[in-house]
Design an enzyme around this catalytic site. Structure first.
Site, PDB file in Angstrom:
ATOM      1  N   LYS A 167       1.176   4.339  -2.862  1.00 50.60           N
ATOM      2  CA  LYS A 167       1.101   5.704  -2.427  1.00 50.60           C
ATOM      3  C   LYS A 167       2.463   6.530  -2.838  1.00 50.60           C
ATOM      4  CE  LYS A 167      -3.089   5.953  -1.243  1.00 50.60           C
ATOM      5  NZ  LYS A 167      -4.102   6.779  -2.159  1.00 50.60           N
ATOM      6  N   TYR A 223       0.907  -1.317  -0.078  1.00 50.66           N
ATOM      7  CA  TYR A 223      -0.058  -0.007   0.067  1.00 50.66           C
ATOM      8  C   TYR A 223       0.853   1.135  -0.030  1.00 50.66           C
ATOM      9  CZ  TYR A 223      -3.009   3.579   1.872  1.00 50.66           C
ATOM     10  OH  TYR A 223      -3.698   4.881   1.987  1.00 50.66           O
TER      11      TYR A 223
END
Length: 256
Positions: free
Chosen positions: A144, A140
């Site tokens: 990002k 994750y």
């Protein structure tokens, strides 16, 4: 009247952001995978449209409905709290397809319109975990961080055309389902080695007795960027995010 298009408005950051812009008198184009009129107050300034940013046909349908906007808020995202060792490649691909490529695809479609009108603001909602290593969110965090990277380059490329690009870095939000998702992902795995780490993560995710980020923090930060031409490239949202950004060793010239 200025127009803002916001993705991922079915809950959390996107929903609160849509509500705030409506309160401020903007025309809001709120998008979500499955539209639900009951989520937002009735308003002549509200347009509700379906959108799946990972689907080319869905973006095509959106572009037939939307011709011009002043601000694009790329909020829609996907989170999967899983140890790096146990992250399925399919999950990693979904993270990249949503948080990086889906956001990129939508942004690319609106850039020619903004260049033509000689103005525009693009606000990408990233995460403050890109400034701080934490367990269970490696892929994750990578997605990002990739969003941050192409946003930095886009900011340089778009500036001559009168287009501003910004990134918002929210912190840990007890209003999201990251803790629940961690348990759900781990429940389907055979390896018990990360059990304590998952339990600690779940407990941490639900705590509110330390600085956290609320959806309204993110909404107010996004609105402030939309109306302030002097906003920094990176803006933290939430007390914990501010602390993390101050403590990080990030040397990017975009931070100030």
């Amino acid at each position: 009247m200025s127009t803002v298009l916001i993705t991922g408005c079915s809950s959390g950051f996107g929903l609160e952001t849509a509500k705030l812009f409506l309160e401020k008198g903007w025309h809001v184009i709120a998008t979500m995978r499955k539209t639900d009129p009951s989520l937002l107050p009735e308003s002549n300034n509200l347009t509700l449209l379906p959108l799946d940013i990972t689907s080319t046909s869905s973006i095509d349908n959106l572009m037939q409905e939307v011709k011009n906007i002043d601000v694009l808020v790329n909020n829609a995202g996907f989170g999967a709290p899983v140890p790096v060792e146990l992250t399925p490649l399919a999950t990693a691909q979904q993270l990249m397809n949503t948080n990086v490529l889906g956001t990129l695809s939508l942004t690319q479609r609106f850039l020619p319109l903004m260049r033509q009108q000689g103005s525009g603001v693009i606000i990408n909602v990233s995460s403050s975990v890109t400034t701080k290593a934490m367990p269970l969110i490696g892929l994750y965090r990578a997605s990002k961080a990739a969003l941050n990277a192409w946003s930095e380059s886009l900011a340089v490329e778009a500036k001559p055309f009168g287009i501003r690009v910004h990134v918002v870095l929210p912190g840990r939000s007890p209003e999201t389902k990251f803790g629940e998702n961690a348990r759900a992902y781990f429940a389907g795995m055979d390896d018990p080695a990360y059990g304590k780490m998952v339990n600690d993560f779940v407990q941490m995710a639900g705590k509110t007795n330390s600085p956290v980020t609320y959806a309204k923090d993110v909404a107010s930060t996004i609105f402030a960027i939309a109306i302030d031409q002097n906003s920094p490239f990176y803006s933290s949202a939430g007390e914990d995010a501010k602390l993390w950004l101050e403590e990080s060793q990030q040397q990017s010239p975009f931070c100030r």
